[in-house]
Design an enzyme around this catalytic site. Structure first.
Site, PDB file in Angstrom:
ATOM      1  N   GLY A  73       0.865  -1.263   0.007  1.00  0.00           N
ATOM      2  CA  GLY A  73       0.068  -0.093  -0.016  1.00  0.00           C
ATOM      3  C   GLY A  73       0.461   1.478   0.017  1.00  0.00           C
ATOM      4  O   GLY A  73       0.245   2.240  -0.365  1.00  0.00           O
ATOM      5  N   GLU A  75       3.982   4.092   6.068  1.00  0.00           N
ATOM      6  CA  GLU A  75       2.903   3.305   5.906  1.00  0.00           C
ATOM      7  C   GLU A  75       1.601   3.964   5.156  1.00  0.00           C
ATOM      8  O   GLU A  75       1.659   5.170   5.042  1.00  0.00           O
ATOM      9  CB  GLU A  75       2.134   3.077   7.495  1.00  0.00           C
ATOM     10  CG  GLU A  75       2.711   1.712   7.937  1.00  0.00           C
ATOM     11  CD  GLU A  75       1.755   0.716   7.511  1.00  0.00           C
ATOM     12  OE1 GLU A  75       1.330   0.381   6.438  1.00  0.00           O
ATOM     13  OE2 GLU A  75       1.606  -0.657   8.101  1.00  0.00           O
ATOM     14  N   ASP A  76       0.716   3.284   4.606  1.00  0.00           N
ATOM     15  CA  ASP A  76      -0.205   3.952   3.881  1.00  0.00           C
ATOM     16  C   ASP A  76      -1.502   4.312   4.555  1.00  0.00           C
ATOM     17  O   ASP A  76      -1.909   5.482   4.616  1.00  0.00           O
ATOM     18  CB  ASP A  76      -0.979   3.035   2.786  1.00  0.00           C
ATOM     19  CG  ASP A  76      -1.361   1.563   3.337  1.00  0.00           C
ATOM     20  OD1 ASP A  76      -0.975   1.308   4.616  1.00  0.00           O
ATOM     21  OD2 ASP A  76      -1.792   0.836   2.518  1.00  0.00           O
ATOM     22  N   ASP A 101      -4.980   1.814  11.004  1.00  0.00           N
ATOM     23  CA  ASP A 101      -6.371   1.548  11.168  1.00  0.00           C
ATOM     24  C   ASP A 101      -6.363   0.834  12.750  1.00  0.00           C
ATOM     25  O   ASP A 101      -6.444   1.815  13.823  1.00  0.00           O
ATOM     26  CB  ASP A 101      -6.687   0.382  10.216  1.00  0.00           C
ATOM     27  CG  ASP A 101      -8.337   0.146  10.329  1.00  0.00           C
ATOM     28  OD1 ASP A 101      -8.951   1.017  10.838  1.00  0.00           O
ATOM     29  OD2 ASP A 101      -8.734  -0.990   9.703  1.00  0.00           O
ATOM     30  N   PHE A 139     -14.004   2.932   4.738  1.00  0.00           N
ATOM     31  CA  PHE A 139     -12.893   1.992   4.027  1.00  0.00           C
ATOM     32  C   PHE A 139     -12.341   2.804   2.754  1.00  0.00           C
ATOM     33  O   PHE A 139     -13.402   3.344   1.790  1.00  0.00           O
ATOM     34  CB  PHE A 139     -13.340   0.570   3.657  1.00  0.00           C
ATOM     35  CG  PHE A 139     -12.238  -0.240   3.136  1.00  0.00           C
ATOM     36  CD1 PHE A 139     -11.489  -1.000   3.869  1.00  0.00           C
ATOM     37  CD2 PHE A 139     -11.826  -0.415   1.885  1.00  0.00           C
ATOM     38  CE1 PHE A 139     -10.452  -1.873   3.743  1.00  0.00           C
ATOM     39  CE2 PHE A 139     -10.918  -1.180   1.379  1.00  0.00           C
ATOM     40  CZ  PHE A 139     -10.112  -2.081   2.566  1.00  0.00           C
ATOM     41  N   ARG A 143      -5.724   0.689  -6.778  1.00  0.00           N
ATOM     42  CA  ARG A 143      -4.420   1.146  -6.269  1.00  0.00           C
ATOM     43  C   ARG A 143      -3.888   2.179  -7.135  1.00  0.00           C
ATOM     44  O   ARG A 143      -3.295   3.162  -6.838  1.00  0.00           O
ATOM     45  CB  ARG A 143      -3.287  -0.095  -6.401  1.00  0.00           C
ATOM     46  CG  ARG A 143      -3.524  -0.976  -5.251  1.00  0.00           C
ATOM     47  CD  ARG A 143      -2.206  -1.803  -4.968  1.00  0.00           C
ATOM     48  NE  ARG A 143      -2.375  -2.897  -4.623  1.00  0.00           N
ATOM     49  CZ  ARG A 143      -2.158  -3.168  -3.040  1.00  0.00           C
ATOM     50  NH1 ARG A 143      -2.014  -2.121  -2.077  1.00  0.00           N
ATOM     51  NH2 ARG A 143      -2.336  -4.415  -2.711  1.00  0.00           N
TER      52      ARG A 143
END
Ligand code: IMP
Ligand code: MG
Length: 182
Positions: free
Chosen positions: A47, A102-103, A106, A155, A168
Site C-alpha cells: 500500500g 505506511e499507507d 487502522d 474504507f 491502487r
C-alpha cells in the site's frame, strides 16, 4: 464471487492536489527533524509505495530506502492482527534512523507487530509516518509520529490502497461506500 463496487460509485475523500500539498508539508517537517542525518525509509508493501515515492521527492535530506512486504490477515475489511512477512529487509537497520512509511493506520495491529520486529534489530531511532490515520479505530495503542490526514472510519481506496487488490492506480483517495464518505 466478485462484489467489487464499480469505480463510478467511489466518492472522493482527498483529491490529488490536496494529497500533493500535504506531502510537501510532511516532506518539509521530516527534512527539518532529520537535518544532518540520513533517514532510512522503510516502506510497507504494497500500500505505501506510491506515498513513499512522492514523499522522498519532497525531502531535502539524503535518504536511503528499503521495503518490507507484509500480508495482514483481513476478515471483511478489518485486520485480525495476524501479520506475515512476505519480503524481509535487504539491509541491516542496526544503528540507523529508521522511518517506517505506511499507507494507513487502522486498528494499529500491523504497526504494533512491525514495531516489535524492527526494534529488535536495534535501530538508532524508529519513527512512523502514515499518509492516513483512522484514529477512531485503534484497537492497540499505536501513534504515528507524522500523519498526512486523520480520516473517519471509512474504507478507502486509491493512491496505493486497495480493495481486493483493485483501485491502487487511482490518483486520489476515495471511499468504498458512498454512505460512509463524510
Ligand atoms: P491495521 O493493522 O488495522 O492498522 O491496518 C493495517 C492495514 O490494513 C493497512 O496497512 C492497510 O493495508 C489495511 N487497511 C486498513 N484500512 C484500510 C482502508 O480503509 N483501505 C485499504 N486498506 C486498509
Ligand atoms: Mg498497509
Amino acid at each position: 464471487m466478485d462484489n467489487t463496487p464499480p469505480e463510478s460509485s467511489l466518492e472522493m475523500l482527498l483529491n490529488a492536489s490536496q494529497i500533493a500539498a500535504r506531502i510537501r508539508e510532511l516532506g518539509a517537517e521530516i527534512s527539518a527533524d532529520y537535518h544532518g542525518r540520513t533517514p532510512h525509509l522503510v516502506g510497507v508493501l504494497k500500500g505505501a509505495w506510491i506515498f513513499m515515492a512522492d514523499l522522498i521527492r519532497n525531502l531535502s535530506v539524503e535518504a536511503t530506502v528499503d521495503f518490507l512486504g507484509i500480508q495482514s490477515y483481513v476478515t471483511g475489511t478489518t485486520s485480525s492482527g495476524e501479520v506475515k512477512i512476505t519480503k524481509d529487509l535487504d539491509v541491516s537497520i542496526a544503528g540507523r534512523d529508521v522511518l517506517v512509511v505506511e499507507d494507513i493506520l487502522d486498528t494499529g495491529h500491523t504497526y504494533h507487530y512491525l514495531h516489535g520486529v524492527l526494534s529488535a534489530h536495534q535501530p538508532k531511532s524508529l519513527k512512523l509516518v502514515t499518509l492516513l490515520d483512522k484514529t477512531g479505530r485503534r484497537a492497540v495503542p499505536v501513534k504515528a509520529d507524522y500523519v498526512g490526514f486523520p480520516i473517519p472510519d471509512v474504507f478507502v481506496v486509491g493512491y496505493g490502497l486497495d480493495y481486493n487488490q483493485q483501485f491502487r492506480r487511482l490518483p486520489e483517495v476515495r471511499c468504498l461506500r458512498n454512505a460512509a464518505c463524510v
